[in-house]
Design a protein around this motif. Structure first.
Motif, PDB file in Angstrom:
ATOM      1  N   MET A 169      46.811  45.119  35.971  1.00 27.40           N
ATOM      2  CA  MET A 169      46.836  43.659  36.057  1.00 27.40           C
ATOM      3  C   MET A 169      45.608  43.138  36.803  1.00 27.40           C
ATOM      4  SD  MET A 169      49.265  42.722  34.235  1.00 27.40           S
ATOM      5  CE  MET A 169      49.014  40.971  34.513  1.00 27.40           C
ATOM      6  N   ALA A 170      45.136  43.893  37.782  1.00 28.02           N
ATOM      7  CA  ALA A 170      43.927  43.484  38.504  1.00 28.02           C
ATOM      8  C   ALA A 170      42.775  43.305  37.525  1.00 28.02           C
ATOM      9  CB  ALA A 170      43.563  44.515  39.566  1.00 28.02           C
ATOM     10  N   ALA A 171      42.636  44.257  36.604  1.00 30.80           N
ATOM     11  CA  ALA A 171      41.569  44.168  35.609  1.00 30.80           C
ATOM     12  C   ALA A 171      41.784  42.976  34.687  1.00 30.80           C
ATOM     13  CB  ALA A 171      41.502  45.463  34.802  1.00 30.80           C
ATOM     14  N   VAL A 172      43.038  42.743  34.337  1.00 28.50           N
ATOM     15  CA  VAL A 172      43.339  41.614  33.450  1.00 28.50           C
ATOM     16  C   VAL A 172      43.010  40.292  34.152  1.00 28.50           C
ATOM     17  CG1 VAL A 172      45.183  40.381  32.245  1.00 28.50           C
ATOM     18  CG2 VAL A 172      45.094  42.878  32.153  1.00 28.50           C
ATOM     19  N   TYR A 173      43.469  40.146  35.412  1.00 31.93           N
ATOM     20  CA  TYR A 173      43.189  38.911  36.152  1.00 31.93           C
ATOM     21  C   TYR A 173      41.683  38.695  36.312  1.00 31.93           C
ATOM     22  CZ  TYR A 173      48.139  38.925  37.518  1.00 31.93           C
ATOM     23  OH  TYR A 173      49.507  38.910  37.507  1.00 31.93           O
ATOM     24  N   GLN A 174      40.973  39.798  36.558  1.00 32.59           N
ATOM     25  CA  GLN A 174      39.528  39.721  36.728  1.00 32.59           C
ATOM     26  C   GLN A 174      38.879  39.131  35.472  1.00 32.59           C
ATOM     27  OE1 GLN A 174      38.533  43.449  38.628  1.00 32.59           O
ATOM     28  NE2 GLN A 174      36.439  43.204  37.950  1.00 32.59           N
ATOM     29  N   THR A 175      39.338  39.628  34.324  1.00 37.09           N
ATOM     30  CA  THR A 175      38.787  39.133  33.066  1.00 37.09           C
ATOM     31  C   THR A 175      39.191  37.682  32.818  1.00 37.09           C
ATOM     32  OG1 THR A 175      38.671  41.297  32.058  1.00 37.09           O
ATOM     33  CG2 THR A 175      38.889  39.443  30.569  1.00 37.09           C
ATOM     34  N   VAL A 176      40.436  37.360  33.148  1.00 38.98           N
ATOM     35  CA  VAL A 176      40.896  35.974  32.968  1.00 38.98           C
ATOM     36  C   VAL A 176      40.022  35.034  33.798  1.00 38.98           C
ATOM     37  CG1 VAL A 176      42.789  34.364  33.461  1.00 38.98           C
ATOM     38  CG2 VAL A 176      43.275  36.566  32.383  1.00 38.98           C
ATOM     39  N   LEU A 177      39.769  35.425  35.042  1.00 38.15           N
ATOM     40  CA  LEU A 177      38.922  34.584  35.898  1.00 38.15           C
ATOM     41  C   LEU A 177      37.524  34.459  35.307  1.00 38.15           C
ATOM     42  CD1 LEU A 177      38.295  32.992  38.462  1.00 38.15           C
ATOM     43  CD2 LEU A 177      37.800  35.142  39.615  1.00 38.15           C
ATOM     44  N   PHE A 178      37.013  35.578  34.802  1.00 32.89           N
ATOM     45  CA  PHE A 178      35.669  35.566  34.225  1.00 32.89           C
ATOM     46  C   PHE A 178      35.588  34.586  33.059  1.00 32.89           C
ATOM     47  CE2 PHE A 178      32.470  37.105  31.261  1.00 32.89           C
ATOM     48  CZ  PHE A 178      31.374  37.224  32.086  1.00 32.89           C
ATOM     49  N   LEU A 179      36.629  34.614  32.202  1.00 30.95           N
ATOM     50  CA  LEU A 179      36.636  33.726  31.047  1.00 30.95           C
ATOM     51  C   LEU A 179      36.791  32.270  31.470  1.00 30.95           C
ATOM     52  CD1 LEU A 179      38.806  35.836  28.566  1.00 30.95           C
ATOM     53  CD2 LEU A 179      36.333  35.487  28.540  1.00 30.95           C
ATOM     54  N   LEU A 180      37.678  32.021  32.458  1.00 36.69           N
ATOM     55  CA  LEU A 180      37.868  30.649  32.943  1.00 36.69           C
ATOM     56  C   LEU A 180      36.588  30.123  33.576  1.00 36.69           C
ATOM     57  CD1 LEU A 180      41.386  30.943  34.644  1.00 36.69           C
ATOM     58  CD2 LEU A 180      40.851  29.742  32.530  1.00 36.69           C
ATOM     59  N   TRP A 181      35.953  30.993  34.364  1.00 35.78           N
ATOM     60  CA  TRP A 181      34.750  30.626  35.102  1.00 35.78           C
ATOM     61  C   TRP A 181      33.628  30.231  34.147  1.00 35.78           C
ATOM     62  CZ3 TRP A 181      30.396  34.163  35.383  1.00 35.78           C
ATOM     63  CH2 TRP A 181      29.389  33.743  36.267  1.00 35.78           C
ATOM     64  N   GLY A 182      33.409  31.064  33.097  1.00 31.43           N
ATOM     65  CA  GLY A 182      32.434  30.754  32.062  1.00 31.43           C
ATOM     66  C   GLY A 182      31.054  30.378  32.574  1.00 31.43           C
ATOM     67  N   SER A 183      30.533  31.139  33.535  1.00 35.94           N
ATOM     68  CA  SER A 183      29.183  30.933  34.085  1.00 35.94           C
ATOM     69  C   SER A 183      29.006  29.590  34.771  1.00 35.94           C
ATOM     70  CB  SER A 183      28.103  31.062  32.997  1.00 35.94           C
ATOM     71  OG  SER A 183      28.303  32.209  32.251  1.00 35.94           O
ATOM     72  N   ARG A 184      30.107  28.990  35.216  1.00 41.69           N
ATOM     73  CA  ARG A 184      29.996  27.700  35.871  1.00 41.69           C
ATOM     74  C   ARG A 184      30.697  27.778  37.236  1.00 41.69           C
ATOM     75  NH1 ARG A 184      32.497  23.050  35.033  1.00 41.69           N
ATOM     76  NH2 ARG A 184      34.009  24.175  33.793  1.00 41.69           N
ATOM     77  N   ASP A 185      29.944  27.855  38.324  1.00 45.73           N
ATOM     78  CA  ASP A 185      30.534  27.863  39.665  1.00 45.73           C
ATOM     79  C   ASP A 185      31.186  26.507  39.933  1.00 45.73           C
ATOM     80  OD1 ASP A 185      29.542  30.339  39.947  1.00 45.73           O
ATOM     81  OD2 ASP A 185      28.035  29.874  41.456  1.00 45.73           O
ATOM     82  N   LEU A 186      32.398  26.548  40.475  1.00 45.10           N
ATOM     83  CA  LEU A 186      33.089  25.316  40.833  1.00 45.10           C
ATOM     84  C   LEU A 186      33.015  25.126  42.341  1.00 45.10           C
ATOM     85  CD1 LEU A 186      36.348  25.512  38.669  1.00 45.10           C
ATOM     86  CD2 LEU A 186      34.271  24.235  38.207  1.00 45.10           C
ATOM     87  N   PHE A 187      32.482  23.982  42.742  1.00 43.04           N
ATOM     88  CA  PHE A 187      32.392  23.707  44.180  1.00 43.04           C
ATOM     89  C   PHE A 187      33.530  22.779  44.579  1.00 43.04           C
ATOM     90  CE2 PHE A 187      28.240  24.968  42.807  1.00 43.04           C
ATOM     91  CZ  PHE A 187      27.860  25.850  43.802  1.00 43.04           C
ATOM     92  N   THR A 188      34.159  23.098  45.672  1.00 41.61           N
ATOM     93  CA  THR A 188      35.313  22.307  46.081  1.00 41.61           C
ATOM     94  C   THR A 188      35.548  22.475  47.575  1.00 41.61           C
ATOM     95  OG1 THR A 188      37.641  21.891  45.666  1.00 41.61           O
ATOM     96  CG2 THR A 188      36.934  24.165  45.563  1.00 41.61           C
ATOM     97  N   GLY A 189      36.407  21.640  48.118  1.00 39.68           N
ATOM     98  CA  GLY A 189      36.680  21.690  49.548  1.00 39.68           C
ATOM     99  C   GLY A 189      38.140  21.965  49.819  1.00 39.68           C
ATOM    100  N   PRO A 190      38.559  21.820  51.076  1.00 40.86           N
ATOM    101  CA  PRO A 190      39.959  22.035  51.433  1.00 40.86           C
ATOM    102  C   PRO A 190      40.869  21.084  50.671  1.00 40.86           C
ATOM    103  CG  PRO A 190      38.605  21.829  53.397  1.00 40.86           C
ATOM    104  CD  PRO A 190      37.731  21.476  52.242  1.00 40.86           C
ATOM    105  N   VAL A 191      42.087  21.553  50.355  1.00 42.12           N
ATOM    106  CA  VAL A 191      43.020  20.742  49.586  1.00 42.12           C
ATOM    107  C   VAL A 191      43.781  19.795  50.508  1.00 42.12           C
ATOM    108  CG1 VAL A 191      44.945  20.782  47.971  1.00 42.12           C
ATOM    109  CG2 VAL A 191      43.256  22.623  47.947  1.00 42.12           C
ATOM    110  N   VAL A 192      44.436  20.360  51.525  1.00 42.94           N
ATOM    111  CA  VAL A 192      45.139  19.536  52.517  1.00 42.94           C
ATOM    112  C   VAL A 192      44.719  20.024  53.901  1.00 42.94           C
ATOM    113  CG1 VAL A 192      47.148  18.878  51.156  1.00 42.94           C
ATOM    114  CG2 VAL A 192      47.096  21.098  52.277  1.00 42.94           C
ATOM    115  N   PRO A 193      44.717  19.135  54.904  1.00 45.99           N
ATOM    116  CA  PRO A 193      44.274  19.528  56.250  1.00 45.99           C
ATOM    117  C   PRO A 193      45.056  20.719  56.806  1.00 45.99           C
ATOM    118  CG  PRO A 193      44.576  17.147  56.120  1.00 45.99           C
ATOM    119  CD  PRO A 193      45.056  17.705  54.828  1.00 45.99           C
TER     120      PRO A 193
END
Lengths: 343, 337
Positions: B143-167
């Motif tokens: 599953m680790a390998a599967v999740y890794q690939t899922v993240l890779f596909l979701l990411w699609g060469s685009r870094d997402l920048f974000t901050g804290p969700v709630v304090p």
């Protein structure tokens, strides 16, 4: 009905039923993992060559098998450790490859040693890394999973520390690149002179030598094996040493093939090695499975990976497919394997 | 129901007095606090910055996500299971957090969705292990390998920048204390209580000690095991929001460094990898030990590359002590009978 053929007779634990029901008709043949793998290789290969005319061309087959040699060596070591039972597994196998490769690079680049001599020393070093695993597991008694998890960390970081994030070279001397880049009659040297002999010798040893028989016995029931006088601890330590040596052989081949030693050379290989061993029919609880099945699994994984590469599917996606394949192959072991295999 | 009485080494709840405390038992439970104090003294002496409030709160902020994962991992390891997919799982969840935040969803919706999504991924692991009967290491490695690939596909060469969700899940401070301390401590207190006092917790000890025996006594082994993986997944979900706040960016390999660290924290803390012994408070000790080690090494001036070597060695050492002392305790108990 006799016992399914892929169950080595020597491994039948004392007191186990002499015969097992074979289940559905025809399942005895299909239950042999090797028949299943062979069929799969033929089907996948046929589909690939239909989809891409490039698939069956000589230079493609060549580069395909070059990649397969290294991972095949690791899978062989992994299979041996798993066969020895007692929860045996070697997660450090990829890091061992990285560290042995870096060690060899240190000798060739910094100490100026001949690559051939450095290769021999790297093998000794690999045996030493395997011995540490063996001692942690066999002498101290740490569960293999955790012992080799900590050495995965340890060896991998040490490789990074030694190289300081850079890479080593100095391998392209005295014809050393022949090992990883040469070919005899169209077959890459590392396949013809390293991978196939390694599997042939190991398969022969498992069938014909005492240690091989003992490995199956210990893997099936270490208590029973100990009662008939097998030194369980020594045998298991030996298996970890072998896995370490095979990882070092992989490192030597990698260095000769790529002519650089990187600290990340073996990262992630442990997953591939375990996947191939389990796919090849090695029972994760030890004692059951054939090395010829592991070899067929190497072929299958190489064919699938190459096919995906030609289809434009990237490396990262192949990792996920391999992971899914790992889980499916274990589930398959339970569904089409002989009955009574449930843990 | 005798099997459900607290484990002798499990802590203060033990009330059996017939057995004298031997050096081996003492070593088992006393080693970690001693090592931790020793470590603090060493780094305190070697580095002037070490005991400053800023550094100490840094320490908490930098390992908050790890703490939550390690808490859940403790339960799984006590069942003599393991989950090596938590890092990539967290990576997938951080992508979800960043995307939802980017879409302008209300923060608490993001929190609830992420925890639920984490529980769902945990349920996938649990299903493969409990229903499929696949060994936990194999199942979660796959599953680790599967999740890794899922993240890779979701990411699609685009870094997402974000901050804290709630304090509450960020490094924001009140009175000099990072707010994330509150939810983290809450999780540890609740889990410690559940393990000691609730049926689910006692069943975890029972299964870890002897799964067959527990099953014969009517413990629903499959359901408890499944529950532990789901709980771990939910905690990974919670951790993913701290991670996002701390790192600020989601990449193709986000989170992968956390898997080994989480297992290391549990094992170094003294929860037995053989199952059936340990607890989340010990994990907190192990966590502190590793966090202090990693931070101290840097402050003292050792290159950061060495920290992996140190952590690997610390794990091997801690487990060796655990296994050797456990063997001695077992031998003596057998002799007493």
């Amino acid at each position: 009905m006799t016992a399914p053929t892929h169950r080595p007779t020597a491994a039948t634990p004392p007191g186990a039923p002499a015969s097992r029901p074979a289940g559905r008709p025809g399942s005895a043949l299909f239950a042999d993992r090797r028949v299943f793998l062979l069929a799969l290789i033929v089907v996948v290969g046929a589909v690939m060559s239909l989809l891409s005319p490039y698939f069956l061309q000589v230079d493609n087959l060549l580069s395909m098998t070059q990649y397969g040699a290294v991972i095949g060596l690791l899978a062989l070591g992994q299979a041996l450790v798993i066969l020895g039972g007692g929860g045996g597994i070697d997660l450090s196998i990829g890091s061992s490859l990285s560290l042995s490769g870096v060690f060899m690079g240190l000798l060739t680049q910094s100490a100026g040693l001949s690559p051939w001599l450095a290769a021999v020393l790297a093998l000794v070093f690999g045996a030493f890394l395997g011995l540490i695993n063996g001692i942690l597991v066999g002498v101290i008694g740490i569960p293999p999973l955790i012992a080799t998890l900590s050495t995965l960390y340890f060896y991998g970081s040490l490789a990074n520390v030694i190289t300081n994030g850079k890479q080593f070279g100095g391998f392209d001397r005295q014809g050393f690149s022949f090992l990883g880049q040469g070919a005899v009659a169209g077959v890459p040297v590392q396949v013809l002179l390293v991978l196939i002999p390694a599997f042939a010798i190991a398969a022969w040893a498992m069938k014909r030598t005492r240690s091989g028989q003992h490995t199956y016995e210990v893997g099936t029931s270490d208590r029973a094996a100990a009662l008939v006088g097998v030194d369980v601890r020594r045998l298991r330590i030996g298996l970890y040493v072998l896995a370490g040596v095979l990882a070092a052989v992989g490192a030597v081949v990698t260095n000769s093939w790529l002519l650089t030693a990187r600290p990340s050379a073996g990262t992630g290989f442990e997953l591939q090695a375990i996947t191939i061993a389990v796919l090849g029919g090695i029972n994760i609880f030890g004692g059951r499975g054939h090395l010829s099945g592991v070899f067929l699994a190497v072929v299958l994984v190489v064919v699938v990976n190459t096919g995906l590469q030609l289809a434009g599917v990237g490396n990262s996606v192949q990792v996920g497919i391999l992971g899914a394949l790992l889980i499916v192959s274990v589930l398959l072991n339970r569904v089409i394997g002989p009955r009574g295999e449930r843990p | 129901m005798t099997v459900l009485t607290p484990e002798p080494t499990a802590g203060p709840a033990s009330s059996r007095t017939g057995r004298s405390i031997s050096s081996a038992t003492l070593l088992r439970s006393g080693l970690m606090p001693v090592l931790l104090v020793l470590e603090l003294i060493v780094f305190g002496v070697l580095s002037k910055e070490f005991f400053t409030a800023g550094n100490l709160s840094d320490l908490v902020v930098n390992s908050g996500d790890l703490a939550l994962i390690a808490a859940g991992m403790t339960l799984v390891i006590m069942l003599s299971g393991i989950d090596v997919s938590v890092g990539p799982m967290l990576g997938v969840l951080t992508w979800g957090v960043a995307t939802m935040t980017g879409a302008g969803l209300s923060p608490w919706v993001v929190v609830l969705t992420t925890v639920a999504a984490g529980a769902l991924l945990g349920a996938v692991n649990g299903t493969v292990i409990v229903v499929g009967g696949v060994a936990p290491i194999i199942a979660t490695l796959g599953m680790a390998a599967v999740y890794q690939t899922v993240l890779f596909l979701l990411w699609g060469s685009r870094d997402l920048f974000t901050g804290p969700v709630v304090p509450l899940l960020s490094g924001q401070k009140a009175l000099g204390v990072p707010l994330m301390v509150i939810p983290i401590l809450l999780v540890f207190v609740v889990l410690a209580y559940v393990l000691k006092m609730r049926r689910f917790g006692r069943h975890i000890y029972a299964i870890g000690n002897d799964a067959t025996g527990a099953r014969l006594l009517g413990v629903s082994v499959g359901r408890v095991t499944f529950g532990a993986y789901v709980l771990l997944g939910a905690l990974v979900g919670l951790a993913s929001m701290i991670y996002v706040g701390r790192v600020g960016v989601v990449q193709s390999n986000s989170g992968s460094e956390l898997t080994l660290a989480a297992i290391a924290a549990v094992v170094v803390g003294g929860t037995s990898i053989l199952g059936g012994q340990g607890g989340v408070v010990r994990t907190l000790g192990g966590l502190l030990f590793i966090a202090v080690l990693q931070k101290g090494i840097v402050l003292v001036g050792v290159p950061a590359l060495w920290s992996g070597v140190m952590v690997g060695a610390a794990v091997a050492l801690a487990v060796s002590v655990d296994v050797i002392t456990r063997r001695q305790v077992d031998r003596r108990e057998r002799g007493n009978r």
